[in-house]
Design a protein around this motif. Structure first.
Motif, PDB file in Angstrom:
ATOM      1  N   LEU A 287      -2.930  69.969  47.107  1.00  0.00           N
ATOM      2  CA  LEU A 287      -3.340  68.880  47.995  1.00  0.00           C
ATOM      3  C   LEU A 287      -2.524  67.615  47.741  1.00  0.00           C
ATOM      4  N   VAL A 288      -2.224  67.321  46.484  1.00  0.00           N
ATOM      5  CA  VAL A 288      -1.389  66.159  46.174  1.00  0.00           C
ATOM      6  C   VAL A 288      -0.015  66.325  46.812  1.00  0.00           C
ATOM      7  N   LYS A 289       0.557  67.520  46.678  1.00  0.00           N
ATOM      8  CA  LYS A 289       1.868  67.778  47.269  1.00  0.00           C
ATOM      9  C   LYS A 289       1.841  67.638  48.788  1.00  0.00           C
ATOM     10  N   ALA A 290       0.672  67.897  49.378  1.00  0.00           N
ATOM     11  CA  ALA A 290       0.515  67.746  50.830  1.00  0.00           C
ATOM     12  C   ALA A 290       0.138  66.320  51.208  1.00  0.00           C
ATOM     13  N   ASP A 291       0.189  65.402  50.252  1.00  0.00           N
ATOM     14  CA  ASP A 291      -0.132  63.991  50.460  1.00  0.00           C
ATOM     15  C   ASP A 291      -1.585  63.793  50.885  1.00  0.00           C
ATOM     16  N   LEU A 322      -1.115  61.925  38.779  1.00  0.00           N
ATOM     17  CA  LEU A 322      -0.178  62.460  39.764  1.00  0.00           C
ATOM     18  C   LEU A 322      -0.354  61.781  41.113  1.00  0.00           C
ATOM     19  N   SER A 323      -1.609  61.504  41.476  1.00  0.00           N
ATOM     20  CA  SER A 323      -1.874  60.829  42.749  1.00  0.00           C
ATOM     21  C   SER A 323      -1.293  59.425  42.747  1.00  0.00           C
ATOM     22  N   LEU A 324      -1.421  58.733  41.636  1.00  0.00           N
ATOM     23  CA  LEU A 324      -0.868  57.383  41.526  1.00  0.00           C
ATOM     24  C   LEU A 324       0.650  57.402  41.610  1.00  0.00           C
ATOM     25  N   ILE A 325       1.256  58.403  40.989  1.00  0.00           N
ATOM     26  CA  ILE A 325       2.717  58.514  41.039  1.00  0.00           C
ATOM     27  C   ILE A 325       3.174  58.740  42.483  1.00  0.00           C
ATOM     28  N   HIS A 326       2.447  59.571  43.209  1.00  0.00           N
ATOM     29  CA  HIS A 326       2.824  59.851  44.589  1.00  0.00           C
ATOM     30  C   HIS A 326       2.585  58.642  45.486  1.00  0.00           C
ATOM     31  N   ILE A 327       1.571  57.842  45.153  1.00  0.00           N
ATOM     32  CA  ILE A 327       1.336  56.613  45.920  1.00  0.00           C
ATOM     33  C   ILE A 327       2.475  55.641  45.746  1.00  0.00           C
ATOM     34  N   SER A 328       2.940  55.513  44.489  1.00  0.00           N
ATOM     35  CA  SER A 328       4.013  54.566  44.204  1.00  0.00           C
ATOM     36  C   SER A 328       5.367  55.081  44.691  1.00  0.00           C
TER      37      SER A 328
END
Length: 328
Positions: A287-291, A322-328
């Protein structure tokens, strides 16, 4: 499940086992012949080979029929792999069942190594073994036992021997991270039928669903510590072409098993819950990879209630980071 340990009430027959090998096939024209030939060439002859054509739209049915009386061919409307395997079990006349997908194949001694052990030891509830992963070009990418914690534990227990018995205290790790798979599984037909076979309606994880319920009624499992079959890795398979959907299906099957876990032995239930925790984590990663970061956090949070402890906290923390990294 309404079923007790079968070993005490229904001892295995003492005569040499008769294997019914069941091959479900759907649009498998390119690979079916190799799978069937690998069973025909067994050093311990199969009692029968049953190909279930699950409503193929290519020439799978024609290829199956070209084997003549060496193969029983059954055609049905498309209903999915679980229904096809269960149909094969219903039609089988052997006392033991073995399964093979139409794109995989057996090594020559796959049935013999199980059959000889069954003949000498009628206390085994079921048998399994190692297998190879190969890519479509034939490259060996690994072996199941070496790649899974439970397999490595059994290899260590075997100490170099070909055979090792997996006992009740080994089943927790096996359910959590199992080696072997459907194509190295040998199970008494009576046991398979009593458990209801493979569950219809699950596109992924149906094999693990059955295996977990089988472990719940087993206490002695024979393991052959060398490859008995080949699992062919397809880049176009459902689990690889759509990882998110595959993890969603996987979680559905695990949650269905969780609803039954109250009737499982404690070791099997613990193994299942650990598997569920991992299933939630894998879905969250997808799900993280799918944003879809909020959904990822929601997917993993139930682990705090289901399996409270450090592992669950670590999983949630990893998804948050991981979610925070993807947000940034």
């Amino acid at each position: 499940m309404g079923i007790d340990k079968m070993k005490t009430d229904q001892p295995h027959k003492e005569y040499a086992p008769k294997f019914s090998v069941i091959i479900p096939a759907y649009n498998s024209a390119a690979t079916l012949a190799k799978a069937v030939e690998s069973v025909i060439e067994q050093s311990w002859a199969a009692h029968e080979i049953i190909v279930i054509d699950d409503g193929s739209t290519d020439n799978t049915l024609q290829i199956a029929r070209e084997f003549g009386d060496k193969v029983r061919v059954i055609h049905q409307s498309n209903a999915g792999v679980s229904v096809a395997r269960n149909r094969g079990a219903d039609e089988a006349t052997g006392d033991w069942l073995a399964f093979l997908d139409a794109d995989d194949w057996y090594y020559t001694d796959r049935l013999r190594k199980h059959a000889e052990w069954i003949t000498s030891d009628n206390s085994l509830d079921f048998l399994t073994g190692d297998y190879e992963y190969r890519s479509e070009d034939g490259t060996l990418t690994g072996t199941s036992m070496a790649m899974h914690a439970s397999g490595r534990a059994m290899l260590e227990k075997a100490g170099g021997a070909e055979r090792v018995v997996m006992e009740e205290n080994d089943l927790e790790v096996f359910v959590t991270d199992h080696f072997g798979d459907m194509h190295t599984l040998s199970v008494p037909r009576e046991t398979f039928q009593a458990l209801g076979g493979y569950p219809p309606g699950f596109k992924v994880c149906e094999d693990f669903h059955f295996l977990t319920r089988l472990c719940a009624v087993s206490s002695r499992v024979g393991v052959i510590c060398q490859p008995l079959a080949v699992y062919l890795i397809h880049q176009s398979s459902a689990t690889r072409s759509d990882p998110l959907k595959a993890q969603q299906y996987n979680l559905q099957a695990l949650l269905d098993l969780k609803a039954q876990a109250g009737s499982f032995p404690e070791s099997v239930e613990r193994g299942l819950m650990a598997k569920l925790r991992t299933g939630r984590l894998n879905l969250a990663y997808a799900l993280v990879k799918a944003d879809r970061k909020l959904e990822a956090i929601r997917a993993v949070l139930p682990s705090l209630v289901e399996t409270p402890g450090r592992a669950s906290y670590r999983n949630i923390l990893s998804i948050l980071i991981l979610s925070l990294i993807h947000i940034s």
